[in-house]
Design a protein around this motif. Structure first.
Motif, short mmCIF file in Angstrom:
data_model
loop_
_atom_site.label_atom_id
_atom_site.label_comp_id
_atom_site.label_asym_id
_atom_site.label_seq_id
_atom_site.Cartn_x
_atom_site.Cartn_y
_atom_site.Cartn_z
N ALA A 110 -26.08 -72.46 106.12
CA ALA A 110 -27.21 -71.71 106.69
C ALA A 110 -27.23 -70.28 106.17
CB ALA A 110 -27.12 -71.71 108.21
N THR A 130 -31.99 -70.23 112.33
CA THR A 130 -32.07 -71.56 111.70
C THR A 130 -31.12 -72.54 112.38
OG1 THR A 130 -32.71 -70.65 109.56
CG2 THR A 130 -31.69 -72.82 109.55
N SER A 164 -35.22 -74.40 112.30
CA SER A 164 -36.29 -73.94 111.41
C SER A 164 -35.75 -73.69 110.02
CB SER A 164 -36.90 -72.64 111.95
OG SER A 164 -35.96 -71.59 111.85
N ALA A 194 -35.32 -71.07 106.69
CA ALA A 194 -34.96 -69.65 106.64
C ALA A 194 -36.19 -68.76 106.63
CB ALA A 194 -34.08 -69.39 105.42
#
Length: 333
Positions: A257, A271, A276, A278
Motif C-alpha cells: 500500500a 487505502t 480505495s 491510492a
C-alpha cells in the motif's frame, strides 16, 4: 557606550532554598535541580485554559490561510526555532506554516550576540510580513524583551492575533498581547538562569501548543503520526509500523500500500482501511483538509458499529511508582 536595565521579574529573584547549592555533592545538586524542575508542569497547567483558546484561534487562522509566528531572544528564541523546525518531520507541516524569529538570526543560535534582544526595531522588521490573518506568539521569561515587544507591537498594528508567554505575571509586554500566558515558575535555582525552569516551561507550552494545533488540523489519526515524513531509516520503519498498527494489515500488505501511494502514509492508510485506490484516497484527503477520519467518512468506510474505522486503543499498564527524592536545602556558602 553600554547601558544597563534593571529587570524586575521573579526569575531574577534569589532562591532562598538553593543558596548553598555550591556546597552540595553532585547527586545533591542534581536532586535540587530536579525538584525545581518538577514544579514546572503544575505552573503550565494553570495557563491551559488560555493556551486552549490560543490553539483554537491558531487552528482557525491556519485553516483560513494564516501563518503562526514565534518571536524570542536567547533561550526563548532557540526553543522557538526548535519547535518550528520539528513540525516538518513530525507532522509534515507545510514550509512557512510556523515561522520562528530569533533575535540575531542564525548566528545567535549557537552563541550570544551583543544587544540583539534590546533592538525593538529589529523585532518589528523581522515580522514585517505579518498580516491580520496571522498569529504572533512572543516568548520572554522576563516579560520585557524589547525585540519581542517590537514584534508584538507591529503585529498589533497589523491586526494579527498576539500572545505572550512569560514567567513574569507582571510582564511589561502583557498589554501588547491579546492572550497572556503567565507561567509562574518563580525564582531559578541559579539566580537569573532562565534556561532552567522558565525555559522548560516555554518548551512545554510550545510543545503543547504546536502538537494540539496539529492534532486539531487532522495531522494525526488517533494518537498516530500519520503525517510523519520518513527522512531516515528510523522514520521509514516508524511509517511502516504506524500503517500496521492503524490498519491491522500484514507487513507485506502495508509495504504494498505504501509503494502504491508513492511512500505517502496517509493515502496508504486510507487505502488499507477502505479498499480505495491510492488516487481516490488522495482526492478524499484533499477534499477533507487532510483528515484521515473525514476522508474515510467521505468514502463511506465503516467500522463494526457503522462509524468510520478507528484504531483500537493500545493496552495500557500502570507505571511503577518512582521514589520521591529528599531534597537537601544546604546552607548559604
Amino acid at each position: 557606550m553600554s547601558t544597563e536595565a534593571t529587570v524586575s521579574a521573579p526569575t531574577e529573584d534569589r532562591h532562598p532554598g538553593t543558596a548553598g547549592i555550591d556546597g552540595l555533592s553532585t547527586l545533591e545538586i542534581l536532586r535540587v535541580l530536579n525538584a525545581e524542575d518538577a514544579t514546572v508542569p503544575g505552573a503550565v497547567a494553570e495557563v491551559l485554559p488560555a493556551l486552549a483558546a490560543l490553539v483554537d484561534l491558531a487552528v482557525a487562522a491556519v485553516e483560513a490561510g494564516g501563518v503562526i509566528h514565534y518571536v524570542g531572544a536567547g533561550t526563548s528564541g532557540r526553543l522557538a526555532v526548535l519547535d518550528a523546525a520539528e513540525l516538518l518531520p513530525t507532522f509534515n507541516a507545510p514550509d512557512g506554516l510556523v515561522v520562528a524569529h530569533h533575535a540575531g538570526g542564525g548566528e545567535a543560535l549557537v552563541r550570544a550576540v551583543e544587544n540583539v534582544e534590546d533592538d525593538a526595531e529589529q523585532g518589528r522588521a523581522d515580522v514585517d510580513a505579518v498580516t491580520a490573518a496571522d498569529v504572533v506568539v512572543g516568548l520572554t521569561a522576563s516579560g520585557r524583551t524589547p525585540y519581542v515587544g517590537g514584534a508584538l507591537a507591529l503585529a498589533r498594528e497589523r491586526g494579527a492575533v498576539t500572545a505572550l508567554v512569560s514567567s513574569n505575571p507582571e510582564a511589561e509586554l502583557a498589554p501588547l498581547a491579546d492572550h497572556f500566558l503567565p507561567v509562574a515558575t518563580g525564582a531559578e535555582a541559579i539566580t537569573g538562569s532562565t534556561r532552567l525552569k522558565a525555559g522548560t516551561a516555554q518548551k512545554l507550552v510550545l510543545n503543547a501548543f504546536s502538537t494540539a494545533v496539529m492534532v486539531r488540523l487532522g495531522r494525526t489519526w488517533s494518537n498516530l503520526m500519520v503525517d510523519v515524513v520518513a527522512t531516515n531509516a528510523k522514520l521509514r520503519g516508524r511509517v511502516l509500523r504506524i500503517l500496521r498498527e492503524a490498519s491491522g494489515a500484514s507487513e507485506d500488505d502495508a509495504r504494498r500500500a505504501l509503494e502504491d501511494a508513492d511512500g505517502e502514509l496517509k493515502p496508504a492508510l486510507v487505502t488499507l482501511l477502505c479498499g480505495s485506490g491510492a488516487e481516490e484516497a488522495r482526492a478524499a484527503l484533499r477534499g477533507n483538509g487532510g483528515s484521515v477520519a473525514r476522508a474515510l467518512a467521505a468514502l463511506g468506510a465503516t467500522g463494526p458499529n457503522g462509524a468510520a474505522p478507528h484504531p483500537a486503543s493500545p493496552r495500557t499498564t500502570t507505571p511503577a511508582a518512582h521514589p520521591v527524592a529528599t531534597v537537601p536545602t544546604g546552607d548559604p556558602a
